[in-house]
Design a protein around this motif. Structure first.
Motif, mmCIF file in Angstrom:
data_model
loop_
_atom_site.group_PDB
_atom_site.id
_atom_site.type_symbol
_atom_site.label_atom_id
_atom_site.label_comp_id
_atom_site.label_asym_id
_atom_site.label_seq_id
_atom_site.Cartn_x
_atom_site.Cartn_y
_atom_site.Cartn_z
ATOM 1 N N PRO A 45 0.776 -1.016 -0.011
ATOM 2 C CA PRO A 45 -0.116 0.141 -0.152
ATOM 3 C C PRO A 45 0.876 1.334 -0.095
ATOM 4 N N THR A 46 0.424 2.308 -0.681
ATOM 5 C CA THR A 46 1.099 3.663 -0.621
ATOM 6 C C THR A 46 2.199 3.379 -1.949
ATOM 7 N N GLY A 47 2.428 2.181 -2.370
ATOM 8 C CA GLY A 47 3.688 2.108 -3.517
ATOM 9 C C GLY A 47 4.983 2.238 -3.055
ATOM 10 N N SER A 48 5.256 1.781 -1.781
ATOM 11 C CA SER A 48 6.586 1.890 -1.201
ATOM 12 C C SER A 48 6.984 1.270 0.035
ATOM 13 N N PHE A 49 8.193 0.919 0.047
ATOM 14 C CA PHE A 49 8.575 0.325 1.407
ATOM 15 C C PHE A 49 8.186 1.299 2.553
ATOM 16 N N LYS A 50 8.108 2.294 2.442
ATOM 17 C CA LYS A 50 8.063 3.232 3.559
ATOM 18 C C LYS A 50 6.792 3.238 4.362
ATOM 19 N N VAL A 51 5.944 2.541 3.885
ATOM 20 C CA VAL A 51 4.403 2.247 4.437
ATOM 21 C C VAL A 51 4.901 1.594 5.814
ATOM 22 N N ARG A 52 5.886 0.713 5.736
ATOM 23 C CA ARG A 52 6.250 -0.096 6.831
ATOM 24 C C ARG A 52 6.495 0.824 8.124
ATOM 25 N N GLY A 53 7.133 1.838 8.014
ATOM 26 C CA GLY A 53 7.550 3.061 8.949
ATOM 27 C C GLY A 53 6.189 3.491 9.553
ATOM 28 N N GLY A 54 5.111 3.558 8.484
ATOM 29 C CA GLY A 54 3.983 4.428 9.143
ATOM 30 C C GLY A 54 3.161 3.519 9.686
ATOM 31 N N VAL A 55 3.133 2.184 9.356
ATOM 32 C CA VAL A 55 2.441 1.172 9.910
ATOM 33 C C VAL A 55 3.005 1.208 11.537
#
Length: 313
Positions: A45-55
Motif C-alpha cells: 500500500p502507498t507503492g513504497s517500502f516506507k509504508v512499513r514505517g507508518g504502520v
C-alpha cells in the motif's frame, strides 16, 4: 536500535501488511550477468517500502501524538507513509511538501486524508516549515524521517528479505536519508553476517554519500530527478550506522537510474520510480558482479515525466 526491537516491529507490521515477494527474473539475470533477486516492495500500500514505517509508527504513538495529530515533511513516499499511519491510528496528519514533489505524490497524500502544505523549493526548506508548524502551542507533533519508530518499521523489509534468502553475497539498497540501509545493516548483522550491504545514491544529490565518506553531516545540492533520493543533507540519526554497516556506497547518474528503471520494466515486468530503480543501477555500475545478489525495488510511484522518459527511449 536492537535486533529484538526489529523483531517486535516485524510482528506489528505483519499484522497489517503481507510479506512482499522476492523473485528471480531470468531475463534480468542474463542482462546483468548475475543471479539477481528483486524484492518487490513497490506492491505495498502507498507503492513504497516506507509504508512499513507508518504502520509501525501508528502502533507506537504517544497519547499526545494521538490527540494532537502529526506533522512531517517529505517529497512523497515518507509523506504517504505518515498519512497512512495516521489514518490507521485514527489521528490527523499534516504533510509539508516542497515544490519539487511530483504532483502524483501530492495527490496520493491528500487521498489518504492528510492536509498537504506546499512550501519551499527544497526538502530542507519544507522540513524547516514543518518544524515551525509543530512548535506552535497545541500543534501536531513533528515526525522526523529518521524517527526510530520509522527506521524500525523500514527494517522489517530486510527481516523478510534475509528470512527469504540467507545465502546472498550482497544486497543493494537505495539511500535517501538512509533509514532503509540502516535496517539492512542491522538485520544483516544478525541473520546474514557474510552478506555485503551496498548503498546507492544519485550523484545529483550526494549529501549522505559525502557524509558517509567524511564522517560528519554534510550538505549538497539536490538536483536529482528522482524525488525519493532528493535529500540535501546528511542525517545524524543514520550516519554512524551507515559508516559502520555499509561495505560500499555508490553514486549513479540520473540517466543510470532511468536505464535501470527501463531494464526493470522490460526484463522484470516492474514499473519502478527512480529511487526504486537505484539498487539495480548500482549493481549495473559494479564492475565485478556478486554471484547471488538482491536488489530492493523500494518504490513504484513513477511520475508522468518518469514514465514518459522510459517510453521515449
Amino acid at each position: 536500535m536492537t535486533f529484538d526491537a526489529i523483531l517486535a516491529a516485524g510482528d506489528v507490521v505483519a499484522r497489517e501488511l503481507a510479506p512482499t515477494p522476492l523473485l528471480a527474473h531470468p531475463l534480468l539475470d542474463l542482462a546483468v550477468g548475475a543471479e539477481v533477486l528483486v524484492k518487490h516492495e513497490h506492491v505495498l500500500p502507498t507503492g513504497s517500502f516506507k509504508v512499513r514505517g507508518g504502520v509501525h509508527l501508528a502502533a507506537r504513538l504517544t497519547e499526545v501524538e494521538h490527540e494532537r495529530g502529526l506533522v512531517t515533511c517529505s517529497t512523497g513516499n515518507h509523506a504517504q507513509s505518515v498519512a497512512y499511519g495516521a489514518r490507521l491510528a485514527g489521528t490527523r496528519a499534516t504533510v509539508v511538501m516542497p515544490l519539487c514533489a511530483p504532483a502524483v505524490k501530492r495527490e496520493a497524500v491528500a487521498a489518504l486524508g492528510a492536509d498537504v502544505v506546499i512550501h519551499g523549493a527544497t526538502l530542507g526548506e519544507a522540513a524547516a516549515h514543518a518544524r515551525s508548524l509543530a512548535r506552535d502551542a497545541g500543534a501536531p507533533s513533528y515526525v522526523d524521517t529518521t524517527d526510530t519508530r520509522i527506521i524500525l518499521g523500514h527494517a522489517t523489509a530486510y527481516l523478510e528479505l534475509f528470512r527469504q534468502a540467507r545465502d546472498l553475497d550482497a544486497v543493494f539498497v537505495p539511500i535517501g536519508s538512509g533509514t532503509g540501509a540502516v535496517g539492512a545493516c542491522l538485520v544483516r548483522d544478525a541473520l546474514a553476517p557474510g552478506c555485503r550491504v551496498v548503498g546507492v545514491q544519485s550523484a545529483a544529490a550526494p549529501a549522505v554519500w559525502r557524509s558517509w565518506r567524511s564522517g560528519v553531516v554534510e550538505t549538497a545540492p539536490a538536483t536529482t530527478r528522482a524525488s525519493g533520493l532528493a535529500t540535501s543533507n546528511g542525517y545524524p540519526a543514520t550516519l554512524d550506522h551507515l559508516r559502520h554497516g555499509l561495505q560500499d556506497f555508490l553514486l549513479v547518474s540520473d540517466d543510470d537510474l532511468d536505464g535501470a528503471a527501463r531494464l526493470l520494466a522490460s526484463h522484470a515486468g516492474t514499473l519502478a520510480e527512480g529511487a526504486g530503480a537505484a539498487a539495480l543501477a548500482g549493481l549495473l555500475a559494479t564492475p565485478v558482479k556478486p554471484s547471488r545478489v538482491a536488489v530492493m525495488c523500494t518504490g513504484g510511484n513513477a511520475s508522468a515525466d518518469e514514465i514518459a522518459r522510459l517510453a521515449a527511449a
